[in-house]
Structures are given as structure tokens and as C-alpha cells.
Design a protein around this motif. Sequence first.
Motif, PDB file in Angstrom:
ATOM      1  N   LEU A 141       0.888  -1.178  -0.145  1.00 47.93           N
ATOM      2  CA  LEU A 141       0.053   0.124  -0.010  1.00 47.93           C
ATOM      3  C   LEU A 141       0.878   1.052  -0.133  1.00 47.93           C
ATOM      4  O   LEU A 141       1.833   1.477   0.893  1.00 47.93           O
ATOM      5  N   VAL A 142       0.907   2.113  -1.186  1.00 49.64           N
ATOM      6  CA  VAL A 142       1.781   3.262  -1.015  1.00 49.64           C
ATOM      7  C   VAL A 142       0.658   4.643  -0.781  1.00 49.64           C
ATOM      8  O   VAL A 142      -0.216   4.891  -1.424  1.00 49.64           O
ATOM      9  N   VAL A 143       1.382   5.267   0.003  1.00 52.29           N
ATOM     10  CA  VAL A 143       0.778   6.540   0.622  1.00 52.29           C
ATOM     11  C   VAL A 143       1.597   7.678   0.303  1.00 52.29           C
ATOM     12  O   VAL A 143       2.713   7.692   0.732  1.00 52.29           O
ATOM     13  N   ARG A 144       1.165   8.274  -0.654  1.00 53.30           N
ATOM     14  CA  ARG A 144       1.864   9.668  -1.096  1.00 53.30           C
ATOM     15  C   ARG A 144       1.192  10.986  -0.693  1.00 53.30           C
ATOM     16  O   ARG A 144      -0.005  11.180  -1.026  1.00 53.30           O
ATOM     17  N   THR A 145       2.050  11.726   0.027  1.00 53.89           N
ATOM     18  CA  THR A 145       1.153  12.793   0.739  1.00 53.89           C
ATOM     19  C   THR A 145       2.109  14.219   0.407  1.00 53.89           C
ATOM     20  O   THR A 145       3.349  14.208   0.409  1.00 53.89           O
ATOM     21  N   TRP A 146       1.390  15.040  -0.147  1.00 53.60           N
ATOM     22  CA  TRP A 146       2.056  16.378  -0.497  1.00 53.60           C
ATOM     23  C   TRP A 146       1.561  17.696   0.603  1.00 53.60           C
ATOM     24  O   TRP A 146       0.224  17.631   0.695  1.00 53.60           O
ATOM     25  N   THR A 147       2.288  18.304   0.798  1.00 52.65           N
ATOM     26  CA  THR A 147       2.052  19.384   2.086  1.00 52.65           C
ATOM     27  C   THR A 147       2.682  20.529   1.385  1.00 52.65           C
ATOM     28  O   THR A 147       3.803  20.393   0.915  1.00 52.65           O
ATOM     29  N   PRO A 148       2.397  21.891   1.378  1.00 53.43           N
ATOM     30  CA  PRO A 148       3.158  22.880   0.765  1.00 53.43           C
ATOM     31  C   PRO A 148       4.496  23.163   1.447  1.00 53.43           C
ATOM     32  O   PRO A 148       5.430  23.443   0.963  1.00 53.43           O
ATOM     33  N   GLU A 149       4.561  22.647   2.878  1.00 51.46           N
ATOM     34  CA  GLU A 149       5.705  22.948   3.484  1.00 51.46           C
ATOM     35  C   GLU A 149       6.836  21.844   3.380  1.00 51.46           C
ATOM     36  O   GLU A 149       7.893  22.042   3.408  1.00 51.46           O
ATOM     37  N   HIS A 150       6.261  20.575   2.932  1.00 50.29           N
ATOM     38  CA  HIS A 150       7.351  19.676   2.915  1.00 50.29           C
ATOM     39  C   HIS A 150       7.385  18.707   1.614  1.00 50.29           C
ATOM     40  O   HIS A 150       8.037  17.902   1.414  1.00 50.29           O
ATOM     41  N   GLY A 151       6.567  19.179   0.701  1.00 43.40           N
ATOM     42  CA  GLY A 151       6.598  18.564  -0.729  1.00 43.40           C
ATOM     43  C   GLY A 151       5.718  17.204  -0.557  1.00 43.40           C
ATOM     44  O   GLY A 151       4.983  16.936   0.245  1.00 43.40           O
ATOM     45  N   VAL A 152       6.426  16.087  -1.444  1.00 45.82           N
ATOM     46  CA  VAL A 152       5.944  14.669  -1.390  1.00 45.82           C
ATOM     47  C   VAL A 152       6.682  14.044  -0.390  1.00 45.82           C
ATOM     48  O   VAL A 152       7.844  13.880  -0.233  1.00 45.82           O
ATOM     49  N   HIS A 153       5.848  13.272   0.369  1.00 49.42           N
ATOM     50  CA  HIS A 153       6.431  12.049   1.163  1.00 49.42           C
ATOM     51  C   HIS A 153       5.738  10.746   1.058  1.00 49.42           C
ATOM     52  O   HIS A 153       4.558  10.841   0.749  1.00 49.42           O
ATOM     53  N   THR A 154       6.695   9.945   0.788  1.00 51.42           N
ATOM     54  CA  THR A 154       6.061   8.553   0.510  1.00 51.42           C
ATOM     55  C   THR A 154       6.338   7.484   1.393  1.00 51.42           C
ATOM     56  O   THR A 154       7.495   7.462   1.954  1.00 51.42           O
ATOM     57  N   LEU A 155       5.266   6.709   1.845  1.00 50.72           N
ATOM     58  CA  LEU A 155       5.228   5.636   2.691  1.00 50.72           C
ATOM     59  C   LEU A 155       4.986   4.408   2.181  1.00 50.72           C
ATOM     60  O   LEU A 155       3.781   4.573   1.374  1.00 50.72           O
ATOM     61  N   ARG A 156       5.379   3.189   2.338  1.00 56.41           N
ATOM     62  CA  ARG A 156       5.153   1.977   1.781  1.00 56.41           C
ATOM     63  C   ARG A 156       4.793   1.002   3.140  1.00 56.41           C
ATOM     64  O   ARG A 156       5.435   1.121   3.882  1.00 56.41           O
ATOM     65  N   ARG A 157       3.757   0.387   2.736  1.00 57.81           N
ATOM     66  CA  ARG A 157       3.270  -0.585   4.036  1.00 57.81           C
ATOM     67  C   ARG A 157       2.931  -1.853   3.378  1.00 57.81           C
ATOM     68  O   ARG A 157       2.100  -1.928   2.355  1.00 57.81           O
TER      69      ARG A 157
END
Length: 175
Positions: A141-157
Motif C-alpha cells: 500500500l503506497v501512501v503519497r502525501t503532499w503538503t506545501p511545507e514539505h513537498g511529497v512524502h511517500t510511505l510503503r506498507r
Amino acid sequence: MTTTNNWAVFETAEPEFAAAVRARFAQYPHHVLGTLRKDGSPRLAGLNVDIRGGELWLGMMAGSMKARDLQRDPRFALHCNPGPGEEMEGGDVRISGRALELVDPPELHRYAEETETPHPFHLFHADLTEIVRITVEGDDLVVRTWTPEHGVHTLRRGNDDEPPREDPAGDSPAG
């Protein structure tokens, strides 16, 4: 009229991620908007989404409860229509932010003409705080999160007891 962190900011920072999110919302016209009622409890309502001119637009009928909620407290969460079945082709997408109402009559009229929106209506543009896209890739399961402060962050589970793991390769623009 522009917001600090509007769609154009997201699209410029992460064009491929933005294209995937836009495509997911384009699959179906109707999505789910979460707002906060006067007492702080959540309200869910159906909504059509429009991305144009560098903005994510949220339009609604005049006097609707969701419009009143946003006028009182602009925080919102938007969930893409999951579609039929369990496949969720293109993943699961959620957007959070603040809805800023457009009240300038000439601008409202221009938007209504461009989109054939009947008057009267409320129109909000989104100041984005977070965009999340969840997909299944192989056994992960791949969770990609974008926030203006941190850009893209990806977690794999994985489908096991192991904790989620960071995926620096998934933080690239193509991720």
C-alpha cells in the motif's frame, strides 16, 4: 483572488502527482466534501469539483448547508468518488485545505458563463494544506502525501506486521 497554496502551486511543484490526482477526480463528476457544522461535528455532502485557471473550485447551491459551514469555518476535506466495485482505479485521493469564497460579482458571472453554472450559487477556491493519494503497488500500500511545507512524502506498507517504511524514490516527481 489567488490563494497562497492553490492548485497551480501544487501542479508546479509536483506536475506528475498533480496529473494523477486530477485524473482521479476526473473519473467521476460527483465527490464527497467534509465540512464542520456549527457545533463542530462533521458534515458530509456531495459536490462536483472543477480544476481550472490554477484553482481547485468548489461550487454549491445558494444557501446550502455546506456553503454556510465553509463561510463559518473554511476548513474542508474532499474525498474522490471511489467508483463502482473495489478496484478504485487510479487510487484513493483526499484533499484538505481552506475554502475561500469568491464574492466579486463580475468574477462570479465570468465563472458562471464559462461553466454554464446557474445563478445564484456559492463559489469557493481552495487553499491546499494536504493532498493524499493511496495506491496498491505489488504487495504494498503506497501512501503519497503532499503538503506545501514539505513537498511529497511517500510511505510503503506491506500486508504484514512490519511498520511502514519511507520510500525516498517515491518522493521524486515521477512518484
